[in-house]
Design a protein around this motif. Structure first.
Motif, PDB file in Angstrom:
ATOM      1  N   THR A 120       7.270  -8.078  13.289  1.00  0.00           N
ATOM      2  CA  THR A 120       6.799  -9.221  12.528  1.00  0.00           C
ATOM      3  C   THR A 120       6.017  -8.851  11.174  1.00  0.00           C
ATOM      4  O   THR A 120       5.206  -7.960  11.489  1.00  0.00           O
ATOM      5  CB  THR A 120       6.374 -10.553  13.164  1.00  0.00           C
ATOM      6  N   GLU A 121       6.328  -9.475  10.267  1.00  0.00           N
ATOM      7  CA  GLU A 121       5.574  -9.277   8.896  1.00  0.00           C
ATOM      8  C   GLU A 121       3.894  -9.459   8.957  1.00  0.00           C
ATOM      9  O   GLU A 121       3.303  -8.521   8.423  1.00  0.00           O
ATOM     10  CB  GLU A 121       5.918 -10.072   7.964  1.00  0.00           C
ATOM     11  N   LYS A 122       3.557 -10.323  10.177  1.00  0.00           N
ATOM     12  CA  LYS A 122       2.216 -10.229  10.226  1.00  0.00           C
ATOM     13  C   LYS A 122       1.647  -8.822  10.768  1.00  0.00           C
ATOM     14  O   LYS A 122       0.441  -8.535  10.537  1.00  0.00           O
ATOM     15  CB  LYS A 122       1.739 -11.353  11.436  1.00  0.00           C
ATOM     16  N   GLU A 123       2.437  -8.260  11.458  1.00  0.00           N
ATOM     17  CA  GLU A 123       2.077  -6.801  11.905  1.00  0.00           C
ATOM     18  C   GLU A 123       2.665  -5.719  11.139  1.00  0.00           C
ATOM     19  O   GLU A 123       3.051  -4.527  11.830  1.00  0.00           O
ATOM     20  CB  GLU A 123       2.449  -6.934  13.722  1.00  0.00           C
ATOM     21  N   ARG A 124       2.583  -5.915   9.875  1.00  0.00           N
ATOM     22  CA  ARG A 124       3.253  -4.825   9.020  1.00  0.00           C
ATOM     23  C   ARG A 124       2.818  -3.414   9.218  1.00  0.00           C
ATOM     24  O   ARG A 124       3.432  -2.353   9.368  1.00  0.00           O
ATOM     25  CB  ARG A 124       3.240  -5.299   7.603  1.00  0.00           C
ATOM     26  N   GLU A 125       1.369  -3.202   9.238  1.00  0.00           N
ATOM     27  CA  GLU A 125       0.632  -2.200   9.411  1.00  0.00           C
ATOM     28  C   GLU A 125       1.111  -1.600  10.783  1.00  0.00           C
ATOM     29  O   GLU A 125       1.221  -0.151  10.976  1.00  0.00           O
ATOM     30  CB  GLU A 125      -0.901  -2.404   9.492  1.00  0.00           C
ATOM     31  N   LEU A 126       1.347  -2.160  11.727  1.00  0.00           N
ATOM     32  CA  LEU A 126       1.878  -1.551  13.231  1.00  0.00           C
ATOM     33  C   LEU A 126       3.159  -1.128  13.114  1.00  0.00           C
ATOM     34  O   LEU A 126       3.346   0.087  13.467  1.00  0.00           O
ATOM     35  CB  LEU A 126       1.634  -2.684  14.191  1.00  0.00           C
ATOM     36  N   ALA A 127       3.841  -1.781  12.446  1.00  0.00           N
ATOM     37  CA  ALA A 127       5.279  -1.397  12.374  1.00  0.00           C
ATOM     38  C   ALA A 127       5.493  -0.139  11.470  1.00  0.00           C
ATOM     39  O   ALA A 127       6.511   0.716  11.774  1.00  0.00           O
ATOM     40  CB  ALA A 127       6.167  -2.615  11.517  1.00  0.00           C
TER      41      ALA A 127
ATOM     42  N   SER B 136      -0.118   6.114  30.291  1.00  0.00           N
ATOM     43  CA  SER B 136      -1.673   5.939  30.409  1.00  0.00           C
ATOM     44  C   SER B 136      -2.273   5.904  29.254  1.00  0.00           C
ATOM     45  O   SER B 136      -2.164   6.558  28.287  1.00  0.00           O
ATOM     46  CB  SER B 136      -2.418   6.879  31.181  1.00  0.00           C
ATOM     47  N   GLY B 137      -2.997   4.749  28.954  1.00  0.00           N
ATOM     48  CA  GLY B 137      -3.951   4.492  27.886  1.00  0.00           C
ATOM     49  C   GLY B 137      -4.525   3.059  27.729  1.00  0.00           C
ATOM     50  O   GLY B 137      -4.957   2.545  28.723  1.00  0.00           O
ATOM     51  N   VAL B 138      -4.785   2.656  26.515  1.00  0.00           N
ATOM     52  CA  VAL B 138      -5.531   1.190  26.195  1.00  0.00           C
ATOM     53  C   VAL B 138      -4.701   0.365  25.654  1.00  0.00           C
ATOM     54  O   VAL B 138      -3.846   0.823  24.729  1.00  0.00           O
ATOM     55  CB  VAL B 138      -6.965   1.663  25.469  1.00  0.00           C
ATOM     56  N   ILE B 139      -4.537  -0.758  26.073  1.00  0.00           N
ATOM     57  CA  ILE B 139      -3.753  -1.709  25.410  1.00  0.00           C
ATOM     58  C   ILE B 139      -4.299  -2.139  24.239  1.00  0.00           C
ATOM     59  O   ILE B 139      -5.543  -2.812  23.995  1.00  0.00           O
ATOM     60  CB  ILE B 139      -3.550  -3.045  26.322  1.00  0.00           C
ATOM     61  N   ARG B 140      -3.564  -1.952  23.006  1.00  0.00           N
ATOM     62  CA  ARG B 140      -4.070  -2.297  21.653  1.00  0.00           C
ATOM     63  C   ARG B 140      -3.653  -3.687  21.161  1.00  0.00           C
ATOM     64  O   ARG B 140      -4.247  -4.337  20.258  1.00  0.00           O
ATOM     65  CB  ARG B 140      -3.858  -1.323  20.649  1.00  0.00           C
ATOM     66  N   LYS B 141      -2.510  -3.979  21.343  1.00  0.00           N
ATOM     67  CA  LYS B 141      -1.876  -5.246  21.019  1.00  0.00           C
ATOM     68  C   LYS B 141      -1.224  -5.704  21.995  1.00  0.00           C
ATOM     69  O   LYS B 141      -0.582  -5.228  22.902  1.00  0.00           O
ATOM     70  CB  LYS B 141      -0.907  -5.005  19.803  1.00  0.00           C
TER      71      LYS B 141
END
Length: 414
Positions: free
Chosen positions: A253-260, A286-291
């Motif tokens: 989604t556009e709201k998460e443009r930086e992520l995309a 393995s890791g940390v949930i960021r979103k």
């Protein structure tokens, strides 16, 4: 029904959510319509379905598109079991207290999808099932049905009785219940509801994690058959065309443009879940949930570029990653060379509730459960940053590929 022998009557259907034989579906729809009419004679209509009927009948464009989609399907010679909006609503209302039975010959795992199957891919159906207001009300209808399927009255077919029982010997050949947590000595084998059965858990050790201490080994997030692998994916792409390329901005989604943007030039591994598969999601690294966020979207929208030969939502799997209701979970790997991994779990058809369990800030180990699909069809994408993947274990072509076990090795990081 017209005696069509082309691919529009024997449609390719992935995952056994619907039978491939159109004659079975036609009989199912007419039988369902007869039962629905009998129930409607003495039962009040569910509030959510009443609101859906009011929306469609009160909006001239929706009413026109739905009426025309039904007429177009009937004119093509398909047996629907209904010929008007009101007759369709009678059937939809009946579905609100319907739990799918097992069938050895013509299993209907997505009954509402079966009812809408042909209007969905008629010329007027494409725009109809993309309409935001219609999908918002469909979500309420499906949530109503989900509530029934999550309650004790949905256990009608959780028995050993053939031919409809899910614990019958015929069903067990498909499911192999011995690998799941259940107790044949208890009523309904210990399942509290249909959804509880649908989201059943494997017994300890049934699906070991591949190389749990090797961060370069990435595992399958779902028990699912490979559908597609695409590299050098773009931020924006024409996901609605026949090739259905992945469009990162639309997926996240556009709201998460930086992520995309992080995944531009990377790769996508997509797989689809069978009706008989395990429906829980596990961490591929393995890791940390960021979103972790859920997105509303469509439920019965087909890619019109596929035409009437689309096989329903099955052959629109690339398209629905951009438009359907879905959940997105992003894991920042403990291995800096892997970076972040996007996990997109897409609900397709019928209830398809995407239930997120792992929340931002939570640490997960490879193979930990992070969420699940409730009743309905489903597909999953794992999205990787550019240069991360050295190679995938599954290789195309993927026609008739068996499901990859959850927690099994699917990719190796560079």
């Amino acid at each position: 029904m017209a005696d069509n022998r082309d691919s529009t009557t024997e449609r390719r259907r992935l995952g056994d959510w619907l039978p491939s034989n159109e004659a079975h579906l036609a009989k199912y729809r007419t039988d369902l319509a007869e039962k629905a009419r009998a129930r409607a004679a003495h039962a009040p209509r569910t509030t959510a379905v009443e609101a859906l009927a009011a929306l469609v009948n009160g909006d001239p464009v929706l009413r026109m598109d739905m009426t025309r989609a039904i007429e177009q399907a009937l004119n093509e010679g398909y047996v629907l079991g209904y010929s008007s909006i009101d007759e369709l609503m009678v059937i939809v209302d009946y579905m609100m207290t319907y739990a799918p039975p097992f069938s050895e010959s013509s299993l209907i795992h997505c009954p509402l999808n079966a009812v809408l199957d042909w209007p969905m891919c008629m010329p007027s159906g494409y725009a109809l099932f993309r309409d935001p207001a219609l999908n918002a009300q469909l979500k309420k209808v499906l949530n109503c049905w989900c509530a029934f399927l999550s309650g004790p009255h949905s256990r009608e077919h959780l028995t050993t009785s053939a031919p409809n029982g899910w614990f019958s010997s015929e069903a067990d050949e498909k499911i192999n219940l011995s690998q799941f947590v259940c107790d044949p000595e208890k009523a309904h084998w210990g399942f509290a509801s249909w959804n509880d059965f649908f989201t059943r858990r494997f017994r300890e050790g049934a699906r070991p994690v591949a190389e749990p201490h090797d961060s370069k080994i990435i595992v399958s997030a779902c028990e699912a058959a490979p559908y597609n692998i695409q590299t050098d994916v773009k931020l924006c792409d024409t996901f609605w065309i026949k090739a259905q390329p992945y469009s990162l901005l639309d997926m996240f989604t556009e709201k998460e443009r930086e992520l995309a943007q992080r995944f531009v030039g990377g790769s996508v591994y997509q797989s689809f879940l069978s009706a008989f598969n395990y429906h829980r999601w596990h961490a591929p690294v393995s890791g940390v949930i960021r979103k972790a966020y859920a997105l509303d979207g469509t439920y019965y929208s087909d890619a019109d570029a596929q035409g009437r030969d689309a096989g329903g939502l099955n052959d629109s799997q690339g398209y629905i990653t951009a438009v359907a209701a879905r959940a997105v979970i992003v894991i920042e790997s403990d291995d800096p060379a892997i970076g972040q991994v996007g996990c997109v779990f897409v609900g397709m058809a019928d209830v398809s509730s995407c239930m997120i369990e792992a929340l931002p800030g939570q640490r997960v180990k490879k193979g930990d459960e992070i969420g699940f699909f409730q009743y309905g069809g489903s597909t999953c994408c794992l999205v990787f940053e550019p240069g991360v993947i050295r190679g995938f274990v599954p290789r195309p072509p993927f026609d008739h590929a068996p499901p990859v076990k959850v927690n099994a090795h699917i990719a190796t990081a560079a």
